[in-house]
Structures are given as C-alpha cells and as structure tokens.
Design an enzyme around this catalytic site. Structure first.
Site, mmCIF file in Angstrom:
data_model
loop_
_atom_site.group_PDB
_atom_site.id
_atom_site.type_symbol
_atom_site.label_atom_id
_atom_site.label_comp_id
_atom_site.label_asym_id
_atom_site.label_seq_id
_atom_site.Cartn_x
_atom_site.Cartn_y
_atom_site.Cartn_z
ATOM 1 N N TYR A 134 5.928 -5.712 -3.917
ATOM 2 C CA TYR A 134 6.445 -6.902 -3.240
ATOM 3 C C TYR A 134 5.511 -8.067 -3.546
ATOM 4 O O TYR A 134 4.285 -7.911 -3.520
ATOM 5 C CB TYR A 134 6.515 -6.685 -1.725
ATOM 6 C CG TYR A 134 7.604 -5.747 -1.277
ATOM 7 C CD1 TYR A 134 8.946 -6.075 -1.420
ATOM 8 C CD2 TYR A 134 7.288 -4.522 -0.696
ATOM 9 C CE1 TYR A 134 9.947 -5.209 -1.022
ATOM 10 C CE2 TYR A 134 8.281 -3.642 -0.289
ATOM 11 C CZ TYR A 134 9.611 -3.998 -0.452
ATOM 12 O OH TYR A 134 10.597 -3.130 -0.054
ATOM 13 N N HIS A 156 6.747 -11.911 -2.855
ATOM 14 C CA HIS A 156 7.055 -13.020 -1.938
ATOM 15 C C HIS A 156 6.292 -14.283 -2.345
ATOM 16 O O HIS A 156 5.521 -14.856 -1.571
ATOM 17 C CB HIS A 156 6.734 -12.629 -0.494
ATOM 18 C CG HIS A 156 7.482 -11.423 -0.006
ATOM 19 N ND1 HIS A 156 8.849 -11.434 0.212
ATOM 20 C CD2 HIS A 156 7.064 -10.173 0.290
ATOM 21 C CE1 HIS A 156 9.232 -10.237 0.633
ATOM 22 N NE2 HIS A 156 8.182 -9.450 0.682
ATOM 23 N N GLU A 189 11.388 -7.480 -4.277
ATOM 24 C CA GLU A 189 12.365 -8.199 -3.451
ATOM 25 C C GLU A 189 13.396 -8.984 -4.245
ATOM 26 O O GLU A 189 14.365 -9.480 -3.657
ATOM 27 C CB GLU A 189 11.658 -9.126 -2.447
ATOM 28 C CG GLU A 189 11.016 -10.360 -3.033
ATOM 29 C CD GLU A 189 9.588 -10.142 -3.499
ATOM 30 O OE1 GLU A 189 8.910 -11.127 -3.811
ATOM 31 O OE2 GLU A 189 9.144 -8.962 -3.550
ATOM 32 N N ASP A 203 7.642 -13.293 5.676
ATOM 33 C CA ASP A 203 7.153 -13.060 4.311
ATOM 34 C C ASP A 203 7.606 -14.157 3.360
ATOM 35 O O ASP A 203 6.947 -14.415 2.342
ATOM 36 C CB ASP A 203 7.665 -11.716 3.780
ATOM 37 C CG ASP A 203 6.790 -10.549 4.216
ATOM 38 O OD1 ASP A 203 5.571 -10.741 4.287
ATOM 39 O OD2 ASP A 203 7.316 -9.466 4.482
ATOM 40 N N ARG A 261 0.631 1.885 4.007
ATOM 41 C CA ARG A 261 1.607 2.412 3.055
ATOM 42 C C ARG A 261 0.950 2.624 1.694
ATOM 43 O O ARG A 261 -0.136 2.101 1.425
ATOM 44 C CB ARG A 261 2.795 1.446 2.930
ATOM 45 C CG ARG A 261 3.698 1.415 4.137
ATOM 46 C CD ARG A 261 4.779 0.348 4.024
ATOM 47 N NE ARG A 261 4.233 -1.001 4.145
ATOM 48 C CZ ARG A 261 4.963 -2.105 4.051
ATOM 49 N NH1 ARG A 261 6.257 -2.025 3.809
ATOM 50 N NH2 ARG A 261 4.402 -3.296 4.198
#
Length: 372
Positions: A94, A96, A118, A270, A15
């Site tokens: 992201y 996490h 997130e 995650d 990605r």
C-alpha cells in the site's frame, strides 16, 4: 526471483507481507524468499514456520532490502525504508501517495518501481487488493466508534443498540462502497439506527435490497450530509476515489453543530480524510477532539486486528505476487492492464493519473514509463 519480506515499522503495525503458505507457493515455483527475523511474531508466526515453508531468515531489514529484487510489504514505506530502496528494485505494498508528497519524493529519488495495492483493478472495475482491508476497516469502524462513544473514552456515553425503553444510537455512514457496506452491516448487527448516504442511486438501490427497510438510504448532497451528520451519534467516513485524495464532505462548520461527545471515524484518512477536521492518528494515540466531537483517524486501522487482516490480504495479493515473480515485473504489468494500473512510481516518475493530480505533479502513463 529473490523476494524480501521486512518487518513492518509503522506505529503498532503487526501485519506482515507474506504468510508461510504464500512463501510455500513461491518457493514451490523456484523463487527464493528472504524474511526478516521476527516479521511474523506480531501475528503469532515464528521464524521456524517460515523456514519450514522454504524461506531464509535475515537478521535485519538492511539485509532484506539489500538482497531482494522485490520487496513485499503491507504499509507504505517509512522514510528510513524508502532510503534503502534502489533503482530497478520492485516495491509492492500500500502506498497512498496522493496526500503524501514526502513519500512520493523519496520513492522517486530511489529509482524503484513502486506498485500500489490500492490502485490495482479488476475485470469488474473493483479494487481487489484494497477490498480485503476495506472490509476489515469498515467493520472495525463501528467497533472502534462504539468504544469511543463510551464516557471513559470521551464519548457521550451511548450504547449503540440501546436497551428496551431507550432509543438506539444514530449511525451515519458517508459512502456506500466496500467500507460503507461493511460498516452498515456491523452497525445494523448492533441494532443501531443506521443511515447511509451515497451519490449513486444504483448503489443505494443495491443496499436497500441487501439490508431491507431497516436501513435508511439517502442520496448524498451537501444538504443531506449536514442534516444527517448533525443528528448522528457516530459518523463513519467511507469515501474513496481510487488513487486520489479523498473529498472533504463534512466541513468544520458541520462538526461544530454536532452534539458534544459524538464520534467521527474517518476510514478515508489514508487518502487524506473526508472530514475537514481530520488529521492522521496512530494506534498509540488514536483520538482527539474538535469542538467536543471525538475523532478517530488511525491511518492503519486494520493493523489493530493484524492476524485476520494479514491472511485476508495475502489471499488477495498472492496471484499478483506470483505473476510479478514468474514473468518479471515489466512483462507481468504489460500483459495485465489491471496490475499495470497499480504502477504509481517508476524510475523517478509518477505513473498514475490520480496520484499525479493529487500531488499536483505531471505524470507519465504506466505503459509509456515501462516502455521508455
């Protein structure tokens, strides 16, 4: 603002933080975008497409990190990327952090401003930047789980939908949020027998209205989880506590009572995973067995369908990226409480309550940190 887009370096992560259409939106508003050469190749986007959208191309990640005021990524920065971050630089991706003290420490040491997709919220109380990947991961959980049930991949050899004269497989989804709803949808589409467990009666009612009598909705307790997990062919862990480590809802003892060859897919990995037997895996080595039960615990599941996932993510992140670039990070966050909720680390301090609690560290509120 000069915005940098490095190539993702996590195992089999294809990605990319910005697609050409997003770059065009930014450059049209007077911002500059620097994209690492080859950043979009994994999803079929060439350097020339970025150039046509107004971006400049950098030969390497070092150049992107050194020049950019804001870094846009997809996955949490790996150790070598954290070491390239600097004080005052913005990282939007992201993170996490709750189950990852090493990353948290590196981000604090860098002095950067780290905003986590997130934990950004919405007016409706949702998580708009987590939701697109939760949709992808929820749907993938059934696709991957069905594959793992095949004998060659360690499963017992069950076709989820069965055939005339042979019963379908039993799918149990623990958690009825975005991930769980999408898992239910895919499992029912495969004509499996599906049960969803959740501790919210209102959510169970919504799922009952959405899917009808073919979906078995069960109130989640330790007893009901054990009862349904023991009889499952495929269990999907779909539990999320925003910013915090996931609760361990399926114990090792429960796993030991499952049929050998059954499969568990932990989408919550995650955030540390919601199965006691879960540990992070990669796309290169996605599964392992505990007591004969196959575990699929890949930490970047949507990375296996990177083109779909990238465009879905960009659709959600673009308004926030524009806000940060147009107003500057401090003013953008102070003016938008939902974006402010995304701030996890600022100038060496943890700035999110759930992240601080998950790490066992003290934290400073995001607003206080920005105004300090």
């Amino acid at each position: 603002m000069l915005i940098g887009v490095p190539t993702e370096v996590k195992n089999r992560e294809y990605r990319v933080g910005l697609v050409p259409a997003s770059v065009s939106e930014l450059t049209h508003r007077g911002h500059h975008v620097l994209v690492q050469s080859g950043a979009g190749e994994g999803i079929g986007i060439s350097n020339q497409e970025y150039i046509d959208a107004g971006a400049d191309i950098a030969d390497d990640a070092e150049t992107v990190f050194a020049k950019a005021e804001m870094i846009i990524k997809v996955k949490e920065p790996q150790a070598e990327e954290c070491k390239r971050l600097r004080e005052g630089q913005v990282l939007f991706t992201y993170l996490h952090l709750a189950p990852d003290p090493q990353q948290a420490n590196l981000l604090k040491e860098s002095g950067c401003t780290a905003i986590a997709y997130e934990t950004v919220t919405s007016d409706r109380g949702g998580l708009p930047l987590l939701s697109p990947m939760s949709e992808v991961a929820g749907r993938l959980s059934i696709q991957k789980g069905a594959q793992c049930l095949e004998k060659a991949l360690g499963g017992i050899g069950i076709l989820l939908g069965g055939v005339p004269g042979v019963a379908p497989g039993n799918v149990v989804v623990v958690g009825g949020g975005v991930v769980g709803t999408n898992a239910v949808r895919m499992a029912m589409g495969k004509e499996a027998h599906v049960t969803v467990l959740d501790k919210s009666l209102d959510r169970l009612k919504e799922l009952d209205l959405q899917f009808g009598a073919k979906l078995n909705t069960i109130y989640s307790t330790r007893g009901t989880i054990e009862e349904y997990v023991m009889d499952a062919d495929l269990v999907v862990g779909a539990v999320l506590v925003p910013g915090a480590a996931a609760p361990k809802l399926v114990s090792r003892e429960m796993v030991s009572k499952m049929r050998p060859g059954s499969v568990m897919v932990d989408v919550a990995i995650d955030q540390g995973g919601c199965f006691e037997t879960s540990r992070p895996t990669t796309h290169a080595e996605p599964t392992y067995e505990v007591d004969g039960v196959v575990h699929y615990c890949v930490t970047n599941m949507p990375g296996s369908v990177p083109r779909t996932a990238t465009f879905a993510l960009n659709n959600a992140t673009m308004p926030f990226v524009l806000n940060l670039a147009n107003k500057g990070p401090k003013q953008a966050m102070l003016a938008d409480p939902h974006l402010l909720n995304g701030l996890n680390v600022h100038r060496g301090r943890i700035t999110h309550a759930a992240v601080g609690e998950g790490l066992g560290e003290t934290y400073l509120s995001a607003r206080e940190a920005l105004l300090a």
